[in-house]
Motif scaffolding. Structure first.
Motif, short mmCIF file in Angstrom:
data_model
loop_
_atom_site.label_atom_id
_atom_site.label_comp_id
_atom_site.label_asym_id
_atom_site.label_seq_id
_atom_site.Cartn_x
_atom_site.Cartn_y
_atom_site.Cartn_z
N TRP A 185 0.84 -1.19 0.00
CA TRP A 185 0.00 0.00 0.00
C TRP A 185 0.88 1.24 0.00
N PRO A 186 0.34 2.40 -0.39
CA PRO A 186 1.15 3.62 -0.53
C PRO A 186 1.89 3.98 0.76
N LEU A 187 3.17 4.28 0.60
CA LEU A 187 4.00 4.63 1.75
C LEU A 187 3.65 6.00 2.30
N THR A 188 3.86 6.15 3.59
CA THR A 188 3.67 7.43 4.26
C THR A 188 4.91 8.30 4.10
N SER A 189 6.08 7.69 4.16
CA SER A 189 7.36 8.40 4.04
C SER A 189 8.42 7.40 3.60
N ILE A 190 9.51 7.91 3.06
CA ILE A 190 10.62 7.02 2.69
C ILE A 190 11.61 6.89 3.84
N ARG A 191 11.29 7.48 4.98
CA ARG A 191 12.13 7.34 6.16
C ARG A 191 11.62 6.19 7.03
N PRO A 192 12.46 5.27 7.46
CA PRO A 192 12.00 4.17 8.32
C PRO A 192 11.54 4.67 9.68
N VAL A 193 10.62 3.91 10.28
CA VAL A 193 10.21 4.19 11.65
C VAL A 193 11.26 3.64 12.61
N SER A 194 11.07 3.89 13.90
CA SER A 194 12.07 3.49 14.90
C SER A 194 11.71 2.17 15.59
N GLN A 195 10.46 2.06 16.03
CA GLN A 195 10.00 0.85 16.72
C GLN A 195 8.58 0.51 16.27
N ILE A 196 8.23 -0.75 16.44
CA ILE A 196 6.87 -1.23 16.20
C ILE A 196 6.40 -1.89 17.49
N VAL A 197 5.28 -1.42 18.01
CA VAL A 197 4.70 -2.00 19.22
C VAL A 197 3.34 -2.57 18.87
N THR A 198 3.18 -3.87 19.08
CA THR A 198 1.91 -4.53 18.77
C THR A 198 1.41 -5.25 20.01
N ASN A 199 0.26 -5.90 19.86
CA ASN A 199 -0.29 -6.69 20.95
C ASN A 199 0.50 -7.97 21.19
N ALA A 257 4.24 -7.98 20.38
CA ALA A 257 5.69 -7.80 20.44
C ALA A 257 6.13 -6.34 20.43
N PHE A 258 7.38 -6.15 20.87
CA PHE A 258 8.09 -4.88 20.72
C PHE A 258 9.26 -5.17 19.78
N LYS A 314 12.62 -7.73 20.31
CA LYS A 314 13.25 -7.50 21.60
C LYS A 314 12.39 -7.94 22.77
N GLU A 315 11.04 -7.88 22.60
CA GLU A 315 10.14 -8.24 23.69
C GLU A 315 8.90 -8.92 23.12
N THR A 316 8.34 -9.80 23.92
CA THR A 316 7.05 -10.39 23.58
C THR A 316 6.03 -9.97 24.62
N ALA A 317 4.77 -9.90 24.22
CA ALA A 317 3.70 -9.54 25.15
C ALA A 317 3.54 -10.64 26.20
N CYS A 329 12.83 -10.64 25.95
CA CYS A 329 12.19 -10.81 27.25
C CYS A 329 10.71 -10.47 27.15
N GLU A 330 9.98 -10.63 28.24
CA GLU A 330 8.57 -10.30 28.26
C GLU A 330 8.38 -8.81 28.53
N MET A 331 7.42 -8.21 27.85
CA MET A 331 7.14 -6.78 28.02
C MET A 331 6.85 -6.42 29.46
N VAL A 332 7.36 -5.26 29.87
CA VAL A 332 6.94 -4.62 31.11
C VAL A 332 5.81 -3.68 30.74
#
Length: 223
Positions: free
Chosen positions: A159-173, A175-176, A187-190, A213-216
Motif C-alpha cells: 500500500w502507498p508509503l507514508t514516508s521514505i524514512r523508516p520508523v524506529s519501533q513497532i509495538v503490537t499486541n 511484540a516490541f 526485543k520483547e514479547t507480550a 524478554c517479556e514486556m513490562v
C-alpha cells in the motif's frame, strides 16, 4: 487487559521527562491514559495544542479541547494553543522527540504505510508524512495482524508509503520490535506470548535478540 491497552501501556513506557510527543489518531491517543504519574511530558497535536492530557470524564467535554482526530481531551496547567503554521513548524523542524502513529503495514525496512488502502476513499494523509519525516523517534502502535488474520508486518509494503524514512519501533499486541539498519529485531514479547507465536504471525523476517524478554507494562524503563 485487551490488545489496545497492552500496546498503549508499552508505548507509554518509552516516554521520558520533558519530551515533546505527538500522539496520532486512534489507538495512539490511548497512550495519554498510561503516562506515569509525575512524569512531565508535553503532548502535541497537529491541530494546535501543546499540553493535552487524557480524555475527560463523561459530561466534562469541551468543544475547544480536542485532538487532531476530533476526540475530546483535557489540558495540563500551562497548556497552550498555537496555529497550524507553528504546529507544523515544530514537526518539520525536528523538534518533536517522539511521534506515535497507527499503521496499516510496516515492512522489513521499517517503511510505514498508514494513510490509505487502494480502492478505498481516503480523506488525505493529514500530518502523517510530516510526522514520520520530522520526529526524532517514530513509534508505530498497531495490532500485529489485520482482521482477516493477515500479518501487518510484511516483507514489502503493498500500500502507498507514508514516508521514505523508516520508523524506529513497532509495538503490537504481540511484540516490541526495533527497526535496525539490517532488519527487524524482536526485543520483547507480550505477556504470555511465545517467540514462536510472534514469528508465525509476522510475514517479514525477524532477527531475535539474544536477550528477548517479556514486556513490562507498568512502572518505568531505564534508557
Amino acid at each position: 487487559m485487551n490488545a489496545q491497552e497492552i500496546i498503549a501501556r508499552r508505548v507509554a513506557l518509552e516516554l521520558r521527562e520533558g519530551m515533546l510527543v505527538n500522539l496520532g489518531i486512534g489507538l495512539p491517543t490511548m497512550v495519554a491514559n498510561y503516562i506515569s504519574t509525575g512524569l512531565n511530558v508535553f503532548l502535541q497535536s497537529e491541530n494546535g495544542l501543546i499540553g493535552l492530557d487524557a480524555r475527560p470524564p463523561e459530561g466534562m467535554e469541551d468543544d475547544d479541547l480536542t485532538d487532531a482526530g476530533g476526540g475530546y481531551v483535557t489540558a495540563i496547567p500551562g497548556a497552550t494553543r498555537i496555529d497550524s503554521v507553528m504546529s507544523f513548524g515544530l514537526i518539520r523542524g525536528g523538534h518533536l522527540d517522539i511521534t506515535v502513529l497507527g499503521g496499516l503495514q510496516v515492512d522489513a525496512k521499517g517503511l510505514l504505510a498508514n494513510w490509505m488502502i487502494p480502492g478505498v476513499l481516503a480523506p488525505g494523509m493529514g500530518g502523517a508524512m510530516d510526522l514520520v519525516t520530522g520526529a526524532k523517534q517514530v513509534i508505530v502502535a498497531m495490532q500485529h495482524t489485520a482482521k482477516d488474520g493477515a500479518s501487518k508486518i510484511v516483507p514489502e509494503c503493498t500500500w502507498p508509503l507514508t514516508s521514505i524514512r523508516p520508523v524506529s519501533q513497532i509495538v503490537t499486541n504481540l511484540a516490541f520490535i526495533e527497526v535496525t539498519p539490517v532488519g527487524l529485531l524482536l526485543k520483547e514479547t507480550a505477556p504470555g506470548v511465545a517467540v514462536e507465536t510472534v514469528i508465525k504471525a509476522t510475514a517479514a523476517s525477524l532477527m531475535i535478540s539474544p536477550t528477548v524478554c517479556e514486556m513490562v507494562l507498568s512502572g518505568s524503563l531505564t534508557s
